[in-house]
Design an enzyme around this catalytic site. Structure first.
Site, short mmCIF file in Angstrom:
data_model
loop_
_atom_site.label_atom_id
_atom_site.label_comp_id
_atom_site.label_asym_id
_atom_site.label_seq_id
_atom_site.Cartn_x
_atom_site.Cartn_y
_atom_site.Cartn_z
N SER A 1 23.29 56.49 52.85
CA SER A 1 22.39 55.34 53.06
C SER A 1 21.61 54.98 51.80
O SER A 1 21.43 53.80 51.48
CB SER A 1 21.42 55.63 54.20
N ARG B 1 25.01 68.55 59.24
CA ARG B 1 24.90 67.12 59.56
C ARG B 1 25.75 66.32 58.58
O ARG B 1 26.50 65.44 58.99
CB ARG B 1 23.43 66.72 59.47
N ASP B 2 25.64 66.64 57.30
CA ASP B 2 26.55 66.06 56.30
C ASP B 2 27.71 67.02 56.05
O ASP B 2 28.51 66.82 55.14
CB ASP B 2 25.80 65.80 54.99
N ARG C 1 17.72 63.92 46.75
CA ARG C 1 17.42 62.68 47.47
C ARG C 1 15.99 62.75 48.02
O ARG C 1 15.60 63.74 48.62
CB ARG C 1 18.43 62.47 48.59
N ALA C 2 15.27 61.65 47.86
CA ALA C 2 13.82 61.66 48.09
C ALA C 2 13.41 61.63 49.55
O ALA C 2 12.47 62.31 49.96
CB ALA C 2 13.20 60.47 47.37
N HIS D 1 29.02 61.45 57.19
CA HIS D 1 29.49 60.12 56.80
C HIS D 1 30.99 60.21 56.47
O HIS D 1 31.55 61.29 56.39
CB HIS D 1 28.73 59.63 55.57
#
Length: 514
Positions: free
Chosen positions: A63, A154-155, A258-259, A459
């Site tokens: 995303s 999850r990923d 990733r922030a 994803h």
């Protein structure tokens, strides 16, 4: 386009395209509006993964990367790729921030606590980055290192942490500088929706060694949780071996790049006005190092600072005096604002933002519609107000429900989105508006992996649709990539894309005498 007939760019998060309809929640869903558009409206497919979005070849999209490329109109080397390159060319091992921190800790005889997502997923982190840090500590003969590992699922497949631990143990055999002192599912450590009741036990584990359970090693803990039907993502904060909590003078290094899912836990240590929960103890850290900048208001020491971007879509709209609205529910709000603006915190002139709260449920398969209906109502009101030239909105359902691995719930999510799209188009049509629909990456079109025989919660690398509804224009190319969206949207508005946008214009006006 008249002054107040809005152009809506609708981003369907996680809505990829897959010809194979097996395990495909989008194909299975009853979507009369989408089907009608697919048969009658101009559409093409866009690449949303790998090199066309600044990621390593064949790396699935995500995303953050998707929204950055949609907004930037050019390929941006992603932090993941930047860090990989730095490891490969030796710059990582020479990074001044890492050296300064380790040298200081050697002087003061304090510890380094490395925390982050132990995963080969490449979305929020990559375990190779942790391994490179261990190699550097070994090179500098610094051995007071404690690992606090967050588990993915999850990923990556829901039960894959043992594979990552095996790789980590091989690295620790080569570079015996660290001990694993805690593990915890990302559900707790990496929340991004201010569900502080999830983050608090993680903070208490890190700062006080508090944990419901303690195991001699991480493998024993994971086997125990698997036996009790708890997969990686949901492993509660758990102490491993001897307690080594974060003390005054110690340093913390958060290796996620990733922030959005790193901010909350970081803020528990650094935010002076933190009110999420009562912190029993607040260690006085010598450093808090973040791999990248998580938030300009969180004063971390940043190993890989941001590279600024000029002339993103939002900036171009603003400089042409056009009004724009960004709207999403909580889960994806940062994506249509911060990431869409190229990782820039500031709001452009004539840019307004609306966040619709995401529902407070444990996992989104319990409420597949999420807040889509509320978002749609707000979006329709904005269209009817005729206050905005451009509206950029995100629907989170296909991605967030897709991540649960629950096929039936994801089908329900897609069907809900189809109804919402129909309602939005009705309002747009009544106001003489136009609609562009796309996605940032795939997810819901592949819900089961035969390779792992587990739900496919991650994803995908599939292309995403790019569809135009509104008449009068057609596509001039048979395929494109996410960077072509911004130039194409500007073309619809009659604006020449700036030179920084290297994406192509994919749309052309129909000629009267075609």
């Amino acid at each position: 386009m008249s002054h107040n007939a809005p152009l809506v760019l609708m981003i369907l998060d996680g809505w990829g395209y897959n010809e194979n309809d097996r395990y495909n929640a989008i194909a299975k869903a009853n979507t009369p509006q989408w089907d009608e558009w697919w048969q009658t409206c101009p559409h093409i497919l866009l690449k949303a993964s790998g090199l066309p979005v600044g990621l390593p070849d064949e790396q699935m999209g995500n995303s953050e990367v998707g929204h950055m490329h949609i907004g930037a109109g050019r390929v941006i080397q992603q932090d993941f790729t930047r860090i990989n390159e730095a490891i490969n060319n030796g710059k990582f091992a020479k990074n001044a921030v890492f050296h300064e921190v380790i040298d200081q800790l050697k002087k003061t005889e304090k510890s380094l606590h490395i925390m982050g997502l132990l995963s080969p997923g490449g979305v929020h982190s990559h375990e190779q980055h942790l391994f490179a840090l261990l190699a550097l500590c070994n090179q500098k003969k610094f051995r007071s290192v404690h690992l606090h590992l967050f588990l993915d699922g999850r990923d990556t497949p829901p039960q894959s942490a043992l594979d990552s631990l095996k790789c980590l143990n091989e690295e620790l055999a080569k570079h015996p500088v660290a001990t694993i002192n805690s593990i915890c599912g990302r559900y707790y450590a990496m929340d991004r929706d201010k569900r502080w009741q999830r983050v608090e036990p993680v903070y208490n584990l890190l700062t006080q060694g508090k944990s419901e359970r303690q195991f001699p090693d991480a493998e024993t803990a994971i086997h125990f949780y698997y036996k009790n039907k708890i997969s990686d993502e949901f492993v509660p904060p758990t102490l491993i071996g001897k307690e080594h909590s974060i003390q005054d003078g110690d340093a913390v290094l958060f290796f996620n790049f990733r922030a959005d899912r790193a901010r909350q836990l970081t803020s528990t240590f650094l935010d002076p006005s933190f009110k999420g929960f009562e912190r029993k103890t607040l260690p006085k850290l010598s450093y808090f190092v973040s791999m990248t900048q998580y938030d300009k208001n969180l004063f971390t020491t940043t190993a890989f600072p941001p590279v600024p971007l000029n002339n993103t879509l939002g900036e171009v709209l603003s400089s042409h005096g056009l009004s724009q609205l960004r709207i999403a529910e909580t889960e994806k709000y940062a994506h249509v604002t911060f990431f869409f603006n190229g990782g820039c915190e500031s709001v452009f002139t004539n840019e307004e933002r609306i966040m619709v709260p995401s529902p407070q449920v444990a996992t989104y398969d319990l409420q597949p519609e999420m807040s889509a209906h509320e978002l749609t109502k707000t979006l329709i009101a904005a269209i009817n107000s005729q206050d905005y030239h451009v509206i950029i909105c995100n629907y989170a359902n296909a991605d967030m429900v897709g991540h649960t691995g629950n096929f039936e719930a994801t089908v329900q999510a897609i069907e809900c989105l189809d109804q919402c799209m129909q309602q939005v188009w009705q309002a747009l049509k009544n106001n003489g508006g136009k609609l562009l629909i796309t996605a940032d990456h795939g997810n819901a079109e592949e819900m089961f992996s035969e390779a792992t025989n587990q739900a496919h919660t991650a994803h995908t690398s599939e292309p995403v649709p790019f569809l135009y509804v509104g008449g009068g224009w057609h596509f001039t190319h048979s395929e494109g990539s996410l960077i072509d969206i911004a130039p194409s949207l500007l073309a619809l508005l009659g604006i020449t894309p700036p030179p920084e946008m290297t994406g192509r214009i994919l749309l052309e006006k129909n000629h009267a005498h075609a």
